[in-house]
Design a protein around this motif. Structure first.
Motif, short mmCIF file in Angstrom:
data_model
loop_
_atom_site.label_atom_id
_atom_site.label_comp_id
_atom_site.label_asym_id
_atom_site.label_seq_id
_atom_site.Cartn_x
_atom_site.Cartn_y
_atom_site.Cartn_z
N THR A 79 0.82 -1.22 0.00
CA THR A 79 0.00 0.00 0.00
C THR A 79 0.85 1.26 0.00
N MET A 80 2.16 1.10 0.06
CA MET A 80 3.12 2.20 0.13
C MET A 80 2.97 3.03 1.41
N MET A 81 2.32 2.46 2.41
CA MET A 81 2.18 3.15 3.69
C MET A 81 3.52 3.19 4.43
N ASP A 82 4.46 2.35 4.00
CA ASP A 82 5.79 2.38 4.62
C ASP A 82 6.50 3.70 4.31
N THR A 83 6.01 4.45 3.31
CA THR A 83 6.59 5.76 3.01
C THR A 83 5.85 6.88 3.74
N VAL A 84 4.68 6.57 4.28
CA VAL A 84 3.86 7.57 4.98
C VAL A 84 4.22 7.64 6.47
N PHE A 85 4.42 6.47 7.07
CA PHE A 85 4.72 6.40 8.50
C PHE A 85 6.21 6.42 8.77
N GLU A 86 6.56 6.88 9.97
CA GLU A 86 7.93 6.72 10.45
C GLU A 86 7.98 5.33 11.07
N ILE A 87 8.71 4.41 10.42
CA ILE A 87 8.76 3.03 10.89
C ILE A 87 10.19 2.70 11.32
N PHE A 88 10.30 2.16 12.52
CA PHE A 88 11.59 1.81 13.11
C PHE A 88 11.65 0.31 13.34
N GLU A 89 12.86 -0.24 13.31
CA GLU A 89 13.04 -1.67 13.55
C GLU A 89 12.69 -2.06 14.98
N THR A 90 13.15 -1.26 15.95
CA THR A 90 12.96 -1.62 17.36
C THR A 90 12.24 -0.51 18.11
N GLU A 91 11.69 -0.89 19.25
CA GLU A 91 11.02 0.09 20.12
C GLU A 91 12.02 1.13 20.61
N ASP A 92 13.22 0.69 20.97
CA ASP A 92 14.25 1.62 21.45
C ASP A 92 14.58 2.68 20.41
N GLU A 93 14.72 2.25 19.15
CA GLU A 93 15.01 3.21 18.08
C GLU A 93 13.87 4.21 17.92
#
Length: 122
Positions: free
Chosen positions: A97-111
């Motif tokens: 859905t290309m939502m990965d370009t809309v949200f700020e997505i991090f690998e880990t909770e700490d990041e």
């Protein structure tokens, strides 16, 4: 019914960040509950939210819509909205859905937590 774990963190500069960890499916039957939880957190607890999707193995358009609405709510109050630890089975939905370009997505909770203070608009 969706289970949602809620944790509160305080960053080094004193900001409160709410981490929500839903478990199970984020779909048409559960998205409204999650949406209400996001609204409550942003309006009453903190304008900074991290959503940990590590325990969500399925997400549909209703689930994505609830995340978009949460991001908009946080934007309205000059907060931050981050997603982390996306389950591999749910990650495909974000990519297609290309939502990965809309949200700020991090690998880990700490990041995701480390990144929150930098996005705060003064």
């Amino acid at each position: 019914m969706i289970q949602i774990e809620q944790t509160t963190y305080t960053t080094q500069d004193g900001n409160t960040v709410i981490v929500l960890t839903p478990a199970g499916r984020l779909d048409i039957t559960t998205a409204w509950q999650f949406r209400l939880k996001l609204q409550e957190c942003i309006s009453k607890l903190s304008r900074h939210v991290v959503v940990n999707l590590g325990q969500v193995n399925f997400i549909d358009s209703s689930g994505l819509t609830s995340l978009v609405a949460g991001m908009r709510d946080a934007d309205k109050v000059k907060g931050s909205f981050r997603i982390c630890n996306v389950h591999p089975e749910a990650k495909l939905v974000f990519e297609v859905t290309m939502m990965d370009t809309v949200f700020e997505i991090f690998e880990t909770e700490d990041e995701a937590l480390e990144g929150v203070p930098r996005s705060i608009a003064s």
